[in-house]
Design a protein around this motif. Structure first.
Motif, mmCIF file in Angstrom:
data_model
loop_
_atom_site.group_PDB
_atom_site.id
_atom_site.type_symbol
_atom_site.label_atom_id
_atom_site.label_comp_id
_atom_site.label_asym_id
_atom_site.label_seq_id
_atom_site.Cartn_x
_atom_site.Cartn_y
_atom_site.Cartn_z
ATOM 1 N N LEU A 450 0.939 -1.096 -0.217
ATOM 2 C CA LEU A 450 0.441 0.305 -0.395
ATOM 3 C C LEU A 450 0.935 1.066 -0.262
ATOM 4 C CD1 LEU A 450 -2.922 1.672 0.499
ATOM 5 C CD2 LEU A 450 -2.425 1.251 3.098
ATOM 6 N N HIS A 451 0.985 2.423 -1.155
ATOM 7 C CA HIS A 451 1.236 3.257 -1.008
ATOM 8 C C HIS A 451 0.234 4.149 -0.718
ATOM 9 C CE1 HIS A 451 6.008 2.735 -2.039
ATOM 10 N NE2 HIS A 451 5.203 1.407 -2.013
ATOM 11 N N ILE A 452 -0.308 5.602 -0.328
ATOM 12 C CA ILE A 452 -1.003 7.196 0.021
ATOM 13 C C ILE A 452 0.294 7.745 0.268
ATOM 14 C CG2 ILE A 452 -2.426 8.007 1.496
ATOM 15 C CD1 ILE A 452 -2.343 4.984 3.119
ATOM 16 N N THR A 453 -0.318 8.233 -1.126
ATOM 17 C CA THR A 453 0.100 10.094 -1.524
ATOM 18 C C THR A 453 -0.533 11.190 -1.566
ATOM 19 O OG1 THR A 453 1.918 8.171 -2.819
ATOM 20 C CG2 THR A 453 1.961 10.875 -3.267
ATOM 21 N N PRO A 454 -0.005 11.443 0.037
ATOM 22 C CA PRO A 454 -1.151 13.180 0.102
ATOM 23 C C PRO A 454 -0.284 14.427 -0.061
ATOM 24 C CG PRO A 454 0.041 12.147 2.174
ATOM 25 C CD PRO A 454 0.088 11.538 1.411
ATOM 26 N N GLY A 455 -0.348 15.379 -1.202
ATOM 27 C CA GLY A 455 1.009 16.335 -1.391
ATOM 28 C C GLY A 455 0.295 17.489 -1.533
ATOM 29 N N LEU A 456 0.499 18.383 -1.119
ATOM 30 C CA LEU A 456 -0.050 19.560 -0.682
ATOM 31 C C LEU A 456 0.838 21.379 -1.670
ATOM 32 C CD1 LEU A 456 -2.075 22.004 0.185
ATOM 33 C CD2 LEU A 456 -0.823 21.685 2.440
ATOM 34 N N GLN A 457 0.823 22.185 -2.450
ATOM 35 C CA GLN A 457 1.198 23.097 -2.778
ATOM 36 C C GLN A 457 0.368 24.289 -3.008
ATOM 37 O OE1 GLN A 457 1.412 22.566 -7.469
ATOM 38 N NE2 GLN A 457 3.855 23.680 -7.403
ATOM 39 N N LYS A 493 -2.891 30.478 -4.148
ATOM 40 C CA LYS A 493 -3.551 29.328 -3.829
ATOM 41 C C LYS A 493 -3.347 28.209 -3.106
ATOM 42 C CE LYS A 493 -8.007 30.875 -5.867
ATOM 43 N NZ LYS A 493 -8.226 31.329 -5.361
ATOM 44 N N LEU A 494 -3.994 27.551 -3.052
ATOM 45 C CA LEU A 494 -3.516 26.611 -2.112
ATOM 46 C C LEU A 494 -3.929 25.709 -3.264
ATOM 47 C CD1 LEU A 494 -3.632 25.797 1.566
ATOM 48 C CD2 LEU A 494 -2.075 26.079 0.364
ATOM 49 N N ALA A 495 -2.876 23.899 -3.673
ATOM 50 C CA ALA A 495 -3.347 22.998 -4.219
ATOM 51 C C ALA A 495 -2.865 21.768 -4.011
ATOM 52 C CB ALA A 495 -2.703 23.168 -6.458
ATOM 53 N N PRO A 496 -3.858 20.920 -3.713
ATOM 54 C CA PRO A 496 -3.635 19.090 -2.936
ATOM 55 C C PRO A 496 -3.994 18.734 -3.835
ATOM 56 C CG PRO A 496 -6.315 20.470 -2.659
ATOM 57 C CD PRO A 496 -5.312 21.907 -3.432
ATOM 58 N N SER A 497 -3.637 17.543 -3.086
ATOM 59 C CA SER A 497 -3.919 16.035 -4.054
ATOM 60 C C SER A 497 -3.712 15.065 -3.362
ATOM 61 C CB SER A 497 -2.765 15.941 -5.222
ATOM 62 O OG SER A 497 -1.674 15.568 -4.563
ATOM 63 N N LEU A 498 -4.063 13.790 -3.803
ATOM 64 C CA LEU A 498 -4.451 13.216 -2.788
ATOM 65 C C LEU A 498 -4.327 11.627 -3.412
ATOM 66 C CD1 LEU A 498 -4.639 11.258 0.041
ATOM 67 C CD2 LEU A 498 -6.883 11.438 -0.467
ATOM 68 N N GLY A 499 -3.172 10.826 -4.113
ATOM 69 C CA GLY A 499 -2.959 9.314 -4.830
ATOM 70 C C GLY A 499 -3.162 8.482 -3.349
ATOM 71 N N ILE A 500 -3.196 6.588 -3.851
ATOM 72 C CA ILE A 500 -3.371 5.694 -3.581
ATOM 73 C C ILE A 500 -3.251 4.576 -4.834
ATOM 74 C CG2 ILE A 500 -5.716 5.274 -3.971
ATOM 75 C CD1 ILE A 500 -5.387 3.796 -1.578
ATOM 76 N N ASN A 501 -2.506 3.545 -3.647
ATOM 77 C CA ASN A 501 -2.341 2.210 -5.186
ATOM 78 C C ASN A 501 -1.775 1.535 -4.069
ATOM 79 O OD1 ASN A 501 0.221 0.527 -6.175
ATOM 80 N ND2 ASN A 501 -0.089 2.187 -7.866
ATOM 81 N N TYR A 502 -2.758 0.594 -4.461
ATOM 82 C CA TYR A 502 -2.512 -0.984 -3.683
ATOM 83 C C TYR A 502 -2.684 -2.542 -5.130
ATOM 84 C CZ TYR A 502 -3.957 -4.605 -0.542
ATOM 85 O OH TYR A 502 -3.990 -5.937 0.335
ATOM 86 N N ARG A 503 -1.109 -2.496 -4.088
ATOM 87 C CA ARG A 503 -1.004 -4.750 -4.998
ATOM 88 C C ARG A 503 -2.245 -5.259 -4.086
ATOM 89 N NH1 ARG A 503 3.840 -5.363 -2.818
ATOM 90 N NH2 ARG A 503 3.466 -6.396 -1.612
ATOM 91 N N HIS A 509 -2.076 -3.781 -9.943
ATOM 92 C CA HIS A 509 -2.133 -2.516 -9.231
ATOM 93 C C HIS A 509 -3.210 -1.428 -9.242
ATOM 94 C CE1 HIS A 509 1.979 -2.539 -7.251
ATOM 95 N NE2 HIS A 509 2.254 -3.104 -7.963
ATOM 96 N N ALA A 510 -4.101 -0.946 -8.565
ATOM 97 C CA ALA A 510 -4.877 -0.553 -8.134
ATOM 98 C C ALA A 510 -4.522 1.289 -7.849
ATOM 99 C CB ALA A 510 -6.353 -0.895 -7.383
ATOM 100 N N PHE A 511 -5.134 1.721 -8.247
ATOM 101 C CA PHE A 511 -4.531 2.956 -8.215
ATOM 102 C C PHE A 511 -5.564 3.917 -8.390
ATOM 103 C CE2 PHE A 511 -4.039 3.158 -13.016
ATOM 104 C CZ PHE A 511 -4.258 4.784 -13.601
ATOM 105 N N ALA A 512 -5.806 5.628 -7.636
ATOM 106 C CA ALA A 512 -6.650 5.937 -8.227
ATOM 107 C C ALA A 512 -5.826 7.730 -7.655
ATOM 108 C CB ALA A 512 -8.005 5.910 -7.059
ATOM 109 N N ILE A 513 -5.636 8.814 -7.819
ATOM 110 C CA ILE A 513 -4.960 9.979 -7.243
ATOM 111 C C ILE A 513 -6.377 11.431 -7.509
ATOM 112 C CG2 ILE A 513 -3.903 10.226 -9.710
ATOM 113 C CD1 ILE A 513 -2.078 11.582 -7.987
ATOM 114 N N TRP A 514 -6.765 12.130 -7.008
ATOM 115 C CA TRP A 514 -7.334 13.513 -6.730
ATOM 116 C C TRP A 514 -6.483 14.038 -7.237
ATOM 117 C CZ3 TRP A 514 -7.552 16.680 -2.696
ATOM 118 C CH2 TRP A 514 -8.574 18.157 -3.180
ATOM 119 N N ALA A 515 -6.141 15.661 -7.886
ATOM 120 C CA ALA A 515 -5.449 16.641 -7.848
ATOM 121 C C ALA A 515 -6.339 17.804 -8.267
ATOM 122 C CB ALA A 515 -4.196 16.159 -8.946
#
Length: 767
Positions: A450-457, A493-503, A509-515
Motif C-alpha cells: 500500500l502507498h498513500i501519497t498526500p501532497g500540498l502545493q 492558491k493552495l493546490a492539494p492532491s491525494l493518491g493511493i496505490n494498492y498491490r 495494482h489499483a491506483f487513484a489520484i485526485w489533484a
C-alpha cells in the motif's frame, strides 16, 4: 522595462543562495574525490536507473503514467519526423498535424481532450493545458496569446531517448504551472561512460530529407559528455502552385560529473525553424472564391473542385514563421545524509518568433501582418528527498520569472502607402509573469502493498501588463493603437492532491489520484490587443482532476485501464481578430470524462501486439461568449469521442541481423466545429474528420559489417509507409466569418487536410 517587485527581488536572492549551497558541496566533494569512477547513472529526472526499476516505479505510482521507450520512438517516428508523433503510443493522447510531417511542422497534442500546440480555430479553453519539459525543464510560455509551446521547438527526434507522460496535474513534486491536463517530459539521450558516435540519414516523400548525429566522449577525468544535432527539410504535401518548404535544425550538448554522494550535469539546447504555413481550404465550393482570387475568373476553389490538398499560390497568400529557442540548464544532486538528498535545477530559456503574413487573395483593410514575439525566462527548482521508514517525503519548490514581448504591425501597401515603417495598426506589449511555489509530499507505505501519497502545493502567480504601443510607433506614422491600461495582478492558491496505490496481486495494482492545479489566463485577459483597460480574472484557471484504475504487468503482458473526470473552471478563451487588432474574451467551464485502455504483449523477439483506446466526452457546462448569452452543455470542438489504436508485428534474429515488421492502425471519430460568426461551439460535424490510418514499418539492424569497418558497431535500415491506404481526411477546421476568403465565404467550413500516403527510408550507423 524593469519589474522591481519585492517578490522578484526576494525570490532571486533565495534562488541564488539555494544554488550556491549545493554547488559548494560539489566543489568540495569533487576536490577531495579526484577522478572517481562513474557508471551509467541516470539523471534525477529519469526517476530510476534501470528499465526494471522504472517499470516498478510506474506500477506503484498513484498517477496514470506511461514511459515511451526508445524502441517505440524508432518504430513510430519517420525519418526527419517530429518526436511528438511517438506520443500516440500513450493512451488518451491524440496528435494532429497540418504540414509536411517533418519536425519543422507544428502539431496539436491532446491528453484526455486538453491540449497544447497549434490549433486552427478558437473554442478550446486549454491551448496551454499541458506542460512540456526538456530533460525535466519547462519550455512553456505561461502567457502566450495562442500556443504556449510548439512541437517545432524540438524538431530532431534522434536527440531523444524516451518520453515520460503523466495524465492530469499529477503529484506536486513534478507538477508545473501549465500541468493541467498532463505533463510530457522529453528526455534526451544521456552521456555514456564509453566513447561512441551515431549517424542517421533519412529521406522520402514530399522532398523530405534529414540528417543527424550524436557524439559521446566517454569518461574523461570523470566527466562524460555528448554533442548532437541534426537538420530536417520538407517541401510539404500541399498541391497546386503553392511552394512552402519547411526546415529546422537543432543542437544539443550535455555533460555529467559523477562523484561520491551525487552528480552534476549541465545541458544546452538550441533549435531554429523556418516554416511556411499554407492557407486553409474550403471544404465545399463558395461563390466568387476561385483559384484566381476573390471575385476573379477561375475554377471554384474547394477540396471537391481543385483537389483535396490544393493551395492558392504564394503570390496570393503566404504565412512565414521563423523561430528559435535557446535553453541552458544545470542540475546538481547531492546526498546530504544517509536518508536525505537534494536536487537543484537552474535554467534559462530564450525564445523568439517572427510571424509574417501577406494575404492578397482577399485584400483586407489590413492584409499584411508583421508580428514578433520574444520571451526570456529564468527559473530554479529545489527539491529535497527524505527517505524515512514507511515514508518517502519530498519537499521544496520553484521560482520562475518570464518576460514576454509582443510587437505587432498591420499594414496594407495599397492603402495610404502604408508599410512596415508606416503601419495602420501598431501594438507593443510587455507581459511579466512570476511564479513561486512550495510543496510538501509524502509517500506513506504502512505495508509493502500500500502507498498513500498526500501532497500540498502553495502557489503564487504575479502578472504585470505594460502597454508600450505609443512608444513603438515608427516616426512619421499615425497608426491605430488600443489603449488598454497597465495592470498588476496576483493570485495565491493552495493546490492539494491525494493518491493511493494498492498491490492486489503480484503485478496487479489499483491506483487513484485526485489533484488540483491552477494556471494564469493568456495575455489577452490582462490587456493584450484590448481596446480599453480590462477587468482581469479574479481567480486563475483551475482544474479538479480524478483519475483511477488498474495497472497490470506479468511477463510479456502489460495493461492499464483507467477512468478520468476533470472539471476545468474560470477558463478564459481569448479570440484574437488580426483584421481588427482586438481580442474577444469568452468565459467558460469545461468537463472532460472518459476511459483509457492500454494493452500490450511482446518481448525483445517474436510476436508483439498492442492496443490503445479512448472513449471520451468533453463539453462545456457553461459557455459565456463576450457580450452574449450563455450556452449550456455545448460539445467541445475538435474532440473525438473515440480514439482507437492497434499495432502488431514480428521481430526475429538471423545472420547477425534483427529484422522487424510492424503494422499499425489508428481510428478517430468525427468532431464538431467552432463558429467564428456566433463566437460559439457549433454542432456541425467537420467534413472528413473521422479517419482510419494504417502505417507499415520494416527495419533491419545488423552487426554483419562490424568486422569490415573499424569501430563500427551497428548498421540499420528502415522503410516506413504512412497512411498506407492513402485515406483522405481533415486534421482541423472551423466555420469562417469571411476573413480569409471574403464576405461570400461567411458560414463556410475551412479545413486543414492530413497527409496522404508517404514513403520514407532511413540509414543509421553506430560507432
Amino acid at each position: 522595462m524593469k519589474h522591481p517587485t519585492a517578490l522578484r527581488c526576494l525570490s532571486s536572492a533565495v534562488l541564488a543562495s539555494l544554488w550556491l549551497v549545493p554547488a559548494s558541496i560539489l566543489a568540495a566533494t569533487a576536490a577531495s574525490d579526484g577522478g572517481i569512477d562513474i557508471g551509467e547513472v541516470s539523471s534525477s529526472t529519469n526517476a530510476a536507473g534501470t528499465a526494471a526499476a522504472r517499470a516498478k516505479a510506474l506500477r506503484e505510482s498513484p498517477e496514470n503514467q506511461v514511459q515511451i521507450t526508445h524502441q517505440q520512438i524508432r518504430d513510430l517516428v519517420q525519418p526527419g519526423g517530429s518526436i511528438v508523433t511517438a506520443l500516440s503510443a500513450a493512451p488518451g493522447v491524440q496528435v494532429k498535424g497540418y504540414g509536411s510531417g517533418n519536425g519543422a511542422s507544428r502539431y496539436q497534442i491532446r491528453i484526455n481532450g486538453i491540449q497544447v500546440g497549434f490549433a486552427l480555430a478558437p473554442g478550446n479553453p486549454e491551448k496551454n493545458g499541458l506542460s512540456v519539459l526538456f530533460d525535466g525543464v519547462p519550455m512553456n510560455n505561461p502567457l502566450a496569446q495562442y500556443d504556449g509551446w510548439e512541437s517545432s521547438e524540438t524538431p530532431i527526434s534522434s536527440i531523444f531517448s524516451n518520453i515520460h507522460v503523466t495524465q492530469g496535474p499529477g503529484n506536486p513534486d513534478h507538477r508545473w504551472y501549465d500541468s493541467m491536463g498532463g505533463t510530457i517530459n522529453l528526455i534526451p539521450v544521456e552521456p555514456t561512460a564509453k566513447a561512441g558516435a551515431s549517424l542517421d540519414l533519412g529521406g522520402g516523400s514530399f522532398a523530405t530529407y534529414s540528417a543527424s548525429t550524436m557524439l559521446q566522449t566517454g569518461s574523461i577525468n570523470g566527466w562524460r559528455s555528448e554533442l548532437g544535432g541534426g537538420y530536417t527539410r520538407s517541401a510539404g504535401f500541399r498541391t497546386g502552385p503553392y511552394h512552402a518548404p519547411n526546415q529546422a535544425e537543432a543542437f544539443f550538448a550535455k555533460t555529467i560529473k559523477d562523484f561520491h554522494g551525487g552528480h552534476f550535469s549541465a545541458g544546452f539546447f538550441f533549435s531554429h525553424t523556418q516554416e511556411f504555413r499554407p492557407l486553409y481550404i474550403p471544404a465545399s465550393p463558395i461563390p466568387g472564391v476561385t483559384t484566381g482570387g476573390y471575385g476573379q475568373p477561375g475554377e471554384l476553389l474547394s477540396q471537391g473542385t481543385t483537389g483535396y490538398y490544393y493551395t492558392v499560390p504564394t503570390s496570393q497568400y503566404f504565412k512565414n514563421d521563423t523561430a528559435h529557442m535557446y535553453l541552458v540548464y544545470a542540475r546538481l544532486m547531492v546526498h546530504l545524509a544517509q536518508r536525505l538528498s537534494v536536487d537543484n535545477t537552474l535554467y534559462f530559456r530564450s525564445g523568439y518568433r517572427h510571424h509574417y503574413r501577406v494575404n492578397d487573395y482577399f485584400p483586407h483593410t489590413v492584409n499584411t501582418e508583421d508580428f514578433t514575439g520574444t520571451t526570456r525566462t529564468i527559473g530554479d527548482r529545489l527539491a529535497f528527498h527524505w527517505n524515512l521508514p514507511m515514508n518517502s517525503v519530498r519537499f521544496g519548490g520553484y521560482y520562475q520569472h518570464s518576460r514576454y514581448e509582443s510587437l505587432y504591425y498591420g499594414y496594407n501597401p495599397a492603402v495610404l502607402a502604408s508599410s512596415a515603417s508606416k503601419p495602420l495598426f501598431a501594438a507593443d506589449y510587455y507581459d511579466y509573469w512570476d511564479g513561486a511555489t512550495a510543496f510538501l509530499q509524502d509517500d506513506f507505505h504502512p505495508i509493502s502493498a500500500l502507498h498513500i501519497t498526500p501532497g500540498l502545493q502553495l502557489i503564487n502567480y504575479h502578472v504585470q501588463f505594460v502597454n508600450n504601443s505609443e512608444a513603438a510607433i515608427p516616426p512619421g506614422s499615425t497608426p491605430v493603437t488600443y489603449k488598454a491600461g497597465n495592470n498588476d495582478n496576483s493570485y495565491t492558491k493552495l493546490a492539494p492532491s491525494l493518491g493511493i496505490n494498492y498491490r492486489i496481486l503480484p503485478g496487479l495494482h489499483a491506483f487513484a489520484i485526485w489533484a488540483k492545479n491552477f494556471q494564469t489566463a493568456p495575455a489577452a485577459a490582462y490587456g493584450n490587443y484590448q481596446q480599453a483597460t480590462v477587468e482581469v480574472p479574479k481567480s486563475p484557471t483551475d482544474i479538479n482532476s480524478y483519475i483511477g484504475g488498474l495497472k497490470w504487468h506479468m511477463g510479456a503482458w502489460q495493461a492499464q485501464l483507467s477512468g478520468f473526470h476533470q472539471h476545468l473552471g474560470n477558463a478564459v478563451i481569448a479570440t484574437f481578430l488580426p483584421s481588427d487588432l482586438i481580442s474577444k474574451l469568452d468565459r467558460v467551464s469545461a468537463i472532460y470524462n472518459g476511459v483509457n485502455l492500454l494493452l500490450q504483449y511482446g518481448k525483445g523477439l517474436g510476436f508483439f501486439a498492442g492496443t490503445r483506446d479512448t472513449i471520451q466526452h468533453a463539453y462545456y457546462p457553461s459557455y459565456l461568449p463576450a457580450g452574449g448569452s450563455p450556452v449550456i452543455d455545448a460539445r467541445m470542438p475538435g474532440t473525438p469521442t473515440l480514439i482507437l489504436g492497434f499495432d502488431a508485428g514480428y521481430r526475429w534474429y538471423a545472420a547477425n541481423t534483427r529484422f522487424a515488421v510492424r503494422l499499425s492502425d489508428q481510428y478517430a471519430s468525427s468532431v464538431t466545429t467552432f463558429n467564428n460568426n456566433t463566437n460559439l461551439p457549433d454542432p456541425t460535424r467537420l467534413p472528413g474528420s473521422a479517419y482510419n490510418i494504417v502505417n507499415l514499418g520494416l527495419s533491419a539492424d545488423t552487426l554483419a559489417f562490424d568486422s569490415m569497418i573499424p569501430g563500427l558497431k551497428r548498421v540499420g535500415v528502415s522503410l516506413m509507409i504512412d497512411n498506407l491506404l492513402n485515406r483522405k481526411y481533415n486534421s482541423q477546421g472551423y466555420i469562417t466569418s469571411g476573413g480569409e476568403y471574403g464576405p461570400n465565404s461567411q458560414g463556410a467550413i475551412l479545413v486543414i487536410p492530413g497527409a496522404p500516403r508517404a514513403v520514407y527510408a532511413s540509414f543509421s550507423a553506430s560507432f
